[in-house]
Design an enzyme around this catalytic site. Structure first.
Site, PDB file in Angstrom:
ATOM      1  N   TYR A  94      -3.121  -3.404  12.736  1.00 29.73           N
ATOM      2  CA  TYR A  94      -3.932  -2.568  11.533  1.00 29.73           C
ATOM      3  C   TYR A  94      -5.088  -1.641  12.479  1.00 29.73           C
ATOM      4  O   TYR A  94      -5.859  -2.519  13.015  1.00 29.73           O
ATOM      5  CB  TYR A  94      -4.506  -3.437  10.494  1.00 29.73           C
ATOM      6  CG  TYR A  94      -5.163  -2.877   9.316  1.00 29.73           C
ATOM      7  CD1 TYR A  94      -4.297  -2.063   8.732  1.00 29.73           C
ATOM      8  CD2 TYR A  94      -6.427  -2.846   9.070  1.00 29.73           C
ATOM      9  CE1 TYR A  94      -4.720  -1.037   7.447  1.00 29.73           C
ATOM     10  CE2 TYR A  94      -6.757  -2.337   7.662  1.00 29.73           C
ATOM     11  CZ  TYR A  94      -6.100  -1.372   7.071  1.00 29.73           C
ATOM     12  OH  TYR A  94      -6.484  -0.542   5.875  1.00 29.73           O
ATOM     13  N   ASP A 149      -3.215  -3.110   2.229  1.00 34.51           N
ATOM     14  CA  ASP A 149      -4.311  -3.376   3.252  1.00 34.51           C
ATOM     15  C   ASP A 149      -5.241  -4.511   3.313  1.00 34.51           C
ATOM     16  O   ASP A 149      -5.867  -4.308   2.244  1.00 34.51           O
ATOM     17  CB  ASP A 149      -4.767  -1.997   3.858  1.00 34.51           C
ATOM     18  CG  ASP A 149      -3.522  -1.215   4.340  1.00 34.51           C
ATOM     19  OD1 ASP A 149      -2.252  -1.632   4.517  1.00 34.51           O
ATOM     20  OD2 ASP A 149      -3.790   0.124   4.449  1.00 34.51           O
ATOM     21  N   GLU A 161       0.833  -1.164   0.073  1.00 35.38           N
ATOM     22  CA  GLU A 161      -0.124   0.020   0.154  1.00 35.38           C
ATOM     23  C   GLU A 161       0.840   1.281   0.098  1.00 35.38           C
ATOM     24  O   GLU A 161       0.595   2.401  -0.478  1.00 35.38           O
ATOM     25  CB  GLU A 161      -0.882   0.009   1.314  1.00 35.38           C
ATOM     26  CG  GLU A 161      -1.902   0.874   1.366  1.00 35.38           C
ATOM     27  CD  GLU A 161      -3.389   0.691   1.288  1.00 35.38           C
ATOM     28  OE1 GLU A 161      -3.890  -0.492   1.305  1.00 35.38           O
ATOM     29  OE2 GLU A 161      -4.087   1.467   1.620  1.00 35.38           O
TER      30      GLU A 161
END
Ligand SMILES: [Zn+2]
Ligand SMILES: [Zn+2]
Length: 672
Positions: free
Chosen positions: A314, A106, A7
């Site tokens: 995350y 992600d 990402e």
């Protein structure tokens, strides 16, 4: 060759480091960093994106506001444009080797869409690409990354399709309504008025609250407070609490005001267990950061950095239940060597048997928790505060209940009942770890039933009801979540956008007059109601599950927008007047000391702003203005020269108050 797409560059670097056991070498393709290594005889190249590298927009001919009728945009299909040309060029040169592609963005809707955008782009460059896999992980740690690359899965096209649907609908609704309202109120160029699918209902929440505050009529009430003494002094309050009738309270007060003794009628103690807070979801994390005076967008960007540096998991998740697979003991082991070793030891030797659980359980990512300890460079400033918050929250969810003592006492003073509540913590347990809640300690002395104690003073206190509080960033984000407005990833960005479009001030979080006029104009329109957005969220879940398609959903949404536009067109003149009036109110900064008419902010032909008299051309009075920062009316006039005094607030600076008259004898601006 294996080509891994991440990402961001920072996650690419770290993932390369982990997969290569620290042996990866960085080079550049064009200006874009790429990380190379070989493993088991195969060469790997890892590249980081900048989030989305493809942008959705209308075909070129439709971008001229004055040439296209807004409603005509409803049925135009957007086109994809490369927004990050450097990265696209680098990908193009990397894909010639016909690599085995691994998407490691992600793991959520946006991440999947970013991955699919890249796949589509690469297929344009090289049709031969067939080997495509997906690596899914929730933390950039050794264990998670190796595990993800050992058990690669398939790209989820349903999930990316849900993301794309949102993009298309947001673009179409945003463009059509933004252009309509801007054109209707003659706001062009940088002064355009933006409307958005999530943005506008969020703004409506703030406008509604502002109106509640403005229309609030406060009511007076009274309390009778007795100051009592046994050893130490403490307060008791008349059991009626708030009296609304002044005569009644005065009567009671007069009857008892000279009392010298109180008789204890009841004295009860109760021990209460207080549960630790549940694990952090994005929303509760942002709310807590907001209590620590870190804005939602800042907290989110710090959390992203901490995630990419392998320190926390995350940060975009709705989950509040630790999955079984999460190795809590392993995390505690790691944290032993941190600044929190004392708290870790406490949790290990005296923790709760099962970790706390929240109400919402999802399977994509675990709740936000620490995954590593900073080595070498220490965290500083807000990063250190956010990391500590995540660590303390995690440890608290593993700690034992706190025990508190709650005391209730009832008194008789000249035949009137008074009560007092006491509270103190006996066993802090998790409260010693999660130290952000203030203890509302109130200790009462030991009392005995029927004993007589001294009254030192009885007083009558007048107070009044208060309007509802304004939202804070944290409470607004929580409200947005409750109404399904936006996603965990976008809520904080929406608040920023409203601010940068000058619809709201941040402290306090309040709408400007223009914002109020815009929301009023759209009052009957679906776009300011949370319902439409909530429906769309459900549709996107259905698309992710393969039960609905992008095409159907977009078509439905276009139909709804056509109806909205038909009703708005009818209101066009009303909208124009109310927005212009609001604009004028916002720009009016006081009265002209020469002729008494309103003075308003205007722009000169060269684009410089100044203050001019609305009595022009009969009155020529003007004042110059600083060209940067917001200008606000204070309602005050200068004591020396009677010119209006304004407040200037530039970004990152404290507000100034300033007499507009540059020839004023007070001359120097006064700092406030
Ligand atoms: Zn004038
Ligand atoms: Zn002055």
């Amino acid at each position: 060759m294996k080509l891994v797409i991440c990402e961001k560059n920072i996650s690419a670097r770290r993932i390369a480091y982990i997969l290569s056991e620290g042996k990866s070498k960085s080079s550049r393709v064009g200006k874009i960093p790429v990380y190379d290594f070989s493993k088991d005889g195969e060469s790997w190249r890892i590249i980081g994106l900048k989030g989305h590298i493809i942008n959705l927009d209308f075909p070129a001919g439709y971008n001229k506001w004055n040439k296209v009728i807004p409603a005509d945009l409803i049925h135009v299909n957007p086109v994809k444009k490369v927004s990050e040309k450097g990265i696209a060029a680098a990908l193009k040169s990397l894909v010639d080797a016909n690599p085995y592609l691994i998407v490691a963005t992600d793991f959520d809707r946006e991440g999947e869409l970013i991955g699919v955008e890249v796949i589509d782009l690469l297929k344009e460059y090289n049709k031969e690409i067939n080997h495509i896999k997906r690596a899914k992980f929730s933390a950039i740690t050794n264990y998670e990354i190796k595990n993800a690359f050992d058990s690669l899965t398939e790209v989820d096209y349903n999930l990316s399709s849900a993301g794309e649907t949102r993009q298309v609908i947001d673009l179409v609704w945003g463009a059509v309504l933004t252009r309509f309202i801007s054109i209707a109120s003659d706001r062009f160029g940088k002064d355009f008025l933006s409307i958005g699918r999530v943005q506008s209902p969020t703004l409506a929440l703030l406008v509604d609250r502002e109106k509640e505050i403005k229309n609030f009529v406060s009511k007076p009430f009274w309390k009778i407070i007795a100051n009592l003494k046994k050893g130490e002094s403490f307060n008791a309050i008349h059991v009626e609490g708030q009296f609304w009738d002044e005569k009644k309270v005065q009567g009671i007060f007069n009857k008892i005001k000279n009392s010298k003794f109180a008789i204890v009628k009841k004295f009860e103690k109760k021990l209460m267990r207080e549960l630790p807070p549940p694990p952090f979801s994005t929303t509760t994390f942002l709310e807590s950061a907001s209590y620590l005076r870190i804005s939602a967008s800042r907290a989110m960007s710090i959390a992203e950095e901490l995630y990419m540096s392998g320190l926390i998991s995350y940060p975009r998740t709705d989950n509040t239940v630790y999955p079984r697979s999460l190795n809590l003991k392993g995390i505690l082991e790691k944290l032993k060597n941190s600044n929190f070793s004392k708290e870790v030891q406490e949790v290990i030797s005296n923790g709760r048997s099962h970790p706390m659980r929240g109400k919402k359980e999802t399977t994509d990512h675990p709740p936000i928790h620490p995954v590593g300890v900073p080595v070498g460079k220490k965290l500083t400033g807000d990063s250190a505060i956010v990391y500590e918050l995540v660590v303390r929250r995690f440890l608290a969810t593993l700690a034992k209940d706190a025990i508190s003592e709650n005391v209730f006492a009832l008194f008789d003073i000249s035949n009137e009942e008074f009560k007092a509540d006491g509270y103190r913590i006996i066993e802090p347990n998790w409260r010693n770890i999660y130290t952000y809640f203030k203890e509302k300690k109130n200790v009462l002395p030991e009392l005995i039933k029927n004993e007589k104690i001294d009254v030192t003073k009885i007083s009558l206190k007048e107070d009044k009801t208060k309007p509802p509080a304004r939202y804070t960033q944290g409470s607004l984000i929580a409200k947005m979540e409750q109404l399904s407005l936006g996603t965990k990833s976008t809520r904080h960005e929406i608040i920023n956008k409203l601010h940068s479009r000058r619809y709201i001030t941040l402290s306090p979080l309040a709408p400007t007059p223009t914002a109020i006029a815009v929301i009023d104009a759209l009052d009957d329109c679906e776009v300011v109601k949370p319902r439409m957005t909530a429906t769309l969220e459900q549709d996107m879940d259905s698309i992710s599950e393969g039960k609905k398609t992008l095409k159907e959903t977009v078509a439905e949404s276009r139909k709804m927008l056509s109806e909205v536009m038909t009703s708005l067109e009818k209101e066009r003149d009303k909208i124009k007047t109310s927005i212009k009036d609001a604009q004028r109110e916002e720009n009016t900064i006081g009265k002209c000391p020469i002729c008494g008419k309103d003075m308003i902010i205007r722009n000169s032909k060269k684009g410089k702003r100044f203050v001019g008299c609305t009595g022009y051309p009969n009155c020529n009075n003007t004042y110059s203005l600083p060209q940067f920062g917001g200008v606000f009316s204070t309602g005050k006039v200068c004591e020396k020269c009677s010119a209006p005094v304004v407040r200037i607030k530039a970004k990152g600076k404290r507000a100034w108050e300033l007499c507009l008259n540059s020839n004023c004898s007070s001359k120097k601006p006064t700092k406030k």
